[in-house]
Design an enzyme around this catalytic site. Sequence first.
Site, PDB file in Angstrom:
ATOM      1  CE  LYS A  77      14.124  -0.249  -5.845  1.00 42.84           C
ATOM      2  NZ  LYS A  77      14.803   0.475  -6.944  1.00 42.84           N
ATOM      3  CE1 TYR A  93      11.409   1.009  -3.948  1.00 41.48           C
ATOM      4  CE2 TYR A  93      12.268   0.163  -1.869  1.00 41.48           C
ATOM      5  CZ  TYR A  93      12.424   0.960  -2.986  1.00 41.48           C
ATOM      6  OH  TYR A  93      13.577   1.692  -3.165  1.00 41.48           O
TER       7      TYR A  93
END
Length: 247
Positions: free
Chosen positions: A149, A145
Amino acid sequence: MSIQGKHIIVTGGGSGVGAKTAKALAKQGAKVTIMGRKETPLQEQCLPYQICDVTNEKNVEAAFDVVRSEYGPIWGVIANAGAAKSLPFKKVDQAHLQSMLAVNLIGVSNSFRAGLPDMLDANDGRMIAIASTAGLKGYAYASAYAAAKHGVVGLVRSLAIEIASKGITVNAICPGYIETPLLDSAIADIIKKSSMSRIEVEKSLIKGNPQDRFIQADEVAEAVLWLCSNGARSVNGHAMALSGGEI
Ligand SMILES: NC(=O)c1ccc[n+]([C@@H]2O[C@H](COP(=O)([O-])OP(=O)(O)OC[C@H]3O[C@@H](n4cnc5c(N)ncnc54)[C@H](OP(=O)(O)O)[C@@H]3O)[C@@H](O)[C@H]2O)c1
């Protein structure tokens, strides 16, 4: 200049941050179209919507074409659709990494690119990605993740420079933990995998924020409104943390 009458797309607009943001933009008079994969949550927002999977480039282009012909040229894209799943790195196989990159990074790129031609024609527009503090720092069990990002922040900073002379600004908002369905399912996941109670899990997540609280979706919506305002026209290529001072 206000956002009155401007056509703005909010991906992932059927829940959480996307739903709050879409409503806040509509309240200021923008023509808002929300997108997501499931019809029921989109319908529940009582806003124009289009089914769209942001991971699928052709699907995104087609969805943007439909709403462009219905509601006019696209002035703004709020690339908010995202998903989070935490895993220890030994379990982060290629499929997991690809799934996190697909929705959180490629989805942003697909959405920005599909909205770009109208903004170039108008010499005006706003692109805003809802990234995360995980785009600015690391978190244990969130390598895939956070990689996605961080990628979003890199994309935003680069695209902002590339099209700076075209009247378009490109920015990222990087919130800490926000009280939304995504956080609920992350908490449920941690409870399942640990021996912690809900209160203990919440405390462990909140302690990263010096203000000792979760961020609220309306705070993200307000930041989007400001980035869409004329007063923010020189704010470009930023990754704005909403984290109570965590970063
Ligand atoms: N909650 C947090 O703690 C937190 C913190 C920092 C950043 N963020 C970021 O904030 C954004 C919004 O998250 P949220 O907390 O509001 O979560 P949420 O309520 O789960 O919303 C995520 C939205 O994205 C949509 N979505 C997921 N995959 C999609 C796909 N492939 N194509 C199109 N839409 C898709 C979902 O709708 P469908 O399932 O119907 O497609 C849903 O409406 C995300 O980018 C997230 O990473 C969240």
